[in-house]
Design a protein around this motif. Structure first.
Motif, PDB file in Angstrom:
ATOM      1  N   GLU A  28      -0.915  14.950   2.075  1.00 60.61           N
ATOM      2  CA  GLU A  28      -2.048  15.263   2.961  1.00 60.61           C
ATOM      3  C   GLU A  28      -2.755  13.985   3.407  1.00 60.61           C
ATOM      4  O   GLU A  28      -3.145  13.837   4.566  1.00 60.61           O
ATOM      5  N   ALA A  29      -2.900  13.055   2.482  1.00 60.65           N
ATOM      6  CA  ALA A  29      -3.564  11.782   2.805  1.00 60.65           C
ATOM      7  C   ALA A  29      -2.737  11.024   3.847  1.00 60.65           C
ATOM      8  O   ALA A  29      -3.284  10.468   4.809  1.00 60.65           O
ATOM      9  N   ALA A  30      -1.406  11.031   3.673  1.00 62.22           N
ATOM     10  CA  ALA A  30      -0.535  10.359   4.644  1.00 62.22           C
ATOM     11  C   ALA A  30      -0.663  11.016   6.012  1.00 62.22           C
ATOM     12  O   ALA A  30      -0.698  10.345   7.045  1.00 62.22           O
ATOM     13  N   LYS A  31      -0.765  12.329   6.017  1.00 60.10           N
ATOM     14  CA  LYS A  31      -0.900  13.088   7.268  1.00 60.10           C
ATOM     15  C   LYS A  31      -2.165  12.654   8.029  1.00 60.10           C
ATOM     16  O   LYS A  31      -2.144  12.432   9.236  1.00 60.10           O
ATOM     17  N   SER A  37       0.131   7.522  15.067  1.00 59.51           N
ATOM     18  CA  SER A  37       1.530   7.165  15.313  1.00 59.51           C
ATOM     19  C   SER A  37       2.515   8.312  15.078  1.00 59.51           C
ATOM     20  O   SER A  37       3.589   8.342  15.655  1.00 59.51           O
ATOM     21  N   MET A  38       2.129   9.226  14.216  1.00 59.44           N
ATOM     22  CA  MET A  38       3.062  10.301  13.885  1.00 59.44           C
ATOM     23  C   MET A  38       2.335  11.571  13.478  1.00 59.44           C
ATOM     24  O   MET A  38       1.220  11.542  12.972  1.00 59.44           O
ATOM     25  N   THR A  39       3.017  12.680  13.722  1.00 57.31           N
ATOM     26  CA  THR A  39       2.523  13.972  13.272  1.00 57.31           C
ATOM     27  C   THR A  39       3.371  14.377  12.080  1.00 57.31           C
ATOM     28  O   THR A  39       4.595  14.449  12.182  1.00 57.31           O
ATOM     29  N   LYS A 146      11.100  -0.716   1.546  1.00 56.34           N
ATOM     30  CA  LYS A 146       9.805  -1.302   1.207  1.00 56.34           C
ATOM     31  C   LYS A 146       8.796  -1.056   2.320  1.00 56.34           C
ATOM     32  O   LYS A 146       9.197  -0.988   3.477  1.00 56.34           O
ATOM     33  N   PRO A 147       7.493  -0.963   2.039  1.00 54.99           N
ATOM     34  CA  PRO A 147       6.937  -1.001   0.683  1.00 54.99           C
ATOM     35  C   PRO A 147       7.182   0.299  -0.078  1.00 54.99           C
ATOM     36  O   PRO A 147       7.326   1.356   0.526  1.00 54.99           O
ATOM     37  N   GLU A 148       7.251   0.195  -1.380  1.00 55.31           N
ATOM     38  CA  GLU A 148       7.373   1.382  -2.217  1.00 55.31           C
ATOM     39  C   GLU A 148       5.981   1.980  -2.456  1.00 55.31           C
ATOM     40  O   GLU A 148       4.995   1.245  -2.492  1.00 55.31           O
ATOM     41  N   VAL A 149       5.946   3.290  -2.630  1.00 55.69           N
ATOM     42  CA  VAL A 149       4.679   3.936  -2.982  1.00 55.69           C
ATOM     43  C   VAL A 149       4.856   4.567  -4.357  1.00 55.69           C
ATOM     44  O   VAL A 149       5.411   5.659  -4.499  1.00 55.69           O
ATOM     45  N   LEU A 150       4.424   3.827  -5.360  1.00 55.37           N
ATOM     46  CA  LEU A 150       4.552   4.236  -6.768  1.00 55.37           C
ATOM     47  C   LEU A 150       3.137   4.288  -7.330  1.00 55.37           C
ATOM     48  O   LEU A 150       2.589   3.275  -7.760  1.00 55.37           O
ATOM     49  N   GLN A 171      -5.132   1.660   1.976  1.00 51.24           N
ATOM     50  CA  GLN A 171      -4.616   0.509   2.734  1.00 51.24           C
ATOM     51  C   GLN A 171      -3.095   0.392   2.547  1.00 51.24           C
ATOM     52  O   GLN A 171      -2.375   0.044   3.488  1.00 51.24           O
ATOM     53  N   HIS A 172      -2.626   0.704   1.349  1.00 48.61           N
ATOM     54  CA  HIS A 172      -1.192   0.645   1.078  1.00 48.61           C
ATOM     55  C   HIS A 172      -0.454   1.707   1.898  1.00 48.61           C
ATOM     56  O   HIS A 172       0.619   1.443   2.457  1.00 48.61           O
ATOM     57  N   LEU A 173      -1.017   2.900   1.981  1.00 54.57           N
ATOM     58  CA  LEU A 173      -0.391   3.974   2.763  1.00 54.57           C
ATOM     59  C   LEU A 173      -0.348   3.614   4.245  1.00 54.57           C
ATOM     60  O   LEU A 173       0.608   3.957   4.952  1.00 54.57           O
ATOM     61  N   ILE A 174      -1.377   2.934   4.720  1.00 56.71           N
ATOM     62  CA  ILE A 174      -1.388   2.494   6.126  1.00 56.71           C
ATOM     63  C   ILE A 174      -0.211   1.549   6.387  1.00 56.71           C
ATOM     64  O   ILE A 174       0.531   1.705   7.361  1.00 56.71           O
ATOM     65  N   ARG A 175      -0.004   0.600   5.481  1.00 52.67           N
ATOM     66  CA  ARG A 175       1.123  -0.335   5.628  1.00 52.67           C
ATOM     67  C   ARG A 175       2.471   0.390   5.504  1.00 52.67           C
ATOM     68  O   ARG A 175       3.416   0.115   6.241  1.00 52.67           O
ATOM     69  N   PHE A 176       2.521   1.305   4.558  1.00 54.31           N
ATOM     70  CA  PHE A 176       3.752   2.083   4.315  1.00 54.31           C
ATOM     71  C   PHE A 176       4.136   2.903   5.545  1.00 54.31           C
ATOM     72  O   PHE A 176       5.293   2.893   5.988  1.00 54.31           O
TER      73      PHE A 176
END
Lengths: 189, 189
Positions: A28-31, A37-39, A146-150, A171-176
């Motif tokens: 949900e956070a990624a959404k 940029s994406m749906t 990469k980047p990995e999301v762990l 911020q990591h999810l934004i880069r991912f």
């Protein structure tokens, strides 16, 4: 010609079926983050039955056909998964087993895919993601490395409403997601 | 004191749900061969629902409780599995996910286990068994390492009635089951 400004269409799946799943919160956070940029549309795996070749041969369940067509129409697949027994949940593996059939018909073939995962402890689903990359290789999926999301101690990253409150993870999810977008666009050219 | 002549009681599971499964035939062949030293009772995984923590917390499905109690009462677990997507079928992983719960209650803890598998081609389920050993390690299961049972071209090893006709494989299963028996008796002493 591909218009670079077209939004990408992503299917998102969570490997856990429980309502309060932190890995679904992560999806949900990624959404929310990806809106420009994406749906990302979540496909709920809870209705997918156990894979059985006899069932497949007599009549593929409607939900499986729907799942496969959603992936086929999408620009990429985003998987958010917990780790069970040092591997991916049976629930997630079973959905992949269905989608991987048959060799000439599977929508997984050369489809871009990215993975995320979080655990309550320090492993961050590292073993599950190792297995998952090997599993997806069978269908020649194009996995973002990469980047990995762990995500470790994932329960500390969200508030009581399931909203991501950890800024470093955000911020990591934004880069991912930016890396995932770039990865997909390489193959769309 | 353990009587060395007591027959061992083994629960056998097949990772494929289809009726004509070669891996179930392999389990049946093991059952026939093992009669003097052990009784292998198959537990059918087809009724086990998808693992869901919410369901587990409200009421563990009866079949899951039955599965766990059968394993708890057994001297060992024998798994016969095909390989799907370079790993174990979701069906098998899901059954293990249920049985592995909870840490203080799982019947898998320090339970002897042996695995077999066959494929239509040359892989003989080698990747699936690699994943399976890692998965079982989470519950500290005691997995028999050798001999391995990696059956290639499994469709050529049985006749139309599902009876094992390949003598080399039969001899191999005899050695495998004897090794499994010895392995179990080490921990029963």
């Amino acid at each position: 010609m591909e218009n670079k400004l077209d939004k990408l269409n992503i299917v998102g799946i969570a490997g856990s079926l429980r309502k309060g799943s932190y890995n679904r919160m992560l999806l949900e956070a990624a959404k929310e983050i990806a809106t420009d940029s994406m749906t990302i549309e979540e496909f709920d795996l809870s209705g997918i039955p156990m894979y059985n070749t006899d069932v497949e041969k007599s009549a593929v369940p409607e939900i499986v056909t729907e799942f496969k067509e959603k992936i086929r129409a999408a620009d990429g697949l985003l998987i958010s998964t917990p780790e069970y027994n040092y591997s991916v949940p049976g629930v997630l593996k079973n959905a992949i087993d269905w989608a991987s059939r048959m060799p000439k018909d599977t929508p997984l073939h050369q489809k871009p895919v990215a993975m995320m995962g979080g655990s309550g402890g320090i492993s961050g689903t590292i073993r599950a993601q190792g297995h998952l990359r090997q599993i997806l290789a069978h269908s020649n999926m194009l996995d973002l490395k990469k980047p990995e999301v762990l995500v470790t101690k994932i329960q500390e990253k969200f508030d009581g409403n399931g909203v991501l409150t950890d800024d470093a993870l955000k911020q990591h999810l934004i880069r991912f997601l930016a890396a995932f977008e770039n990865w997909i666009r390489i193959f769309k050219k």
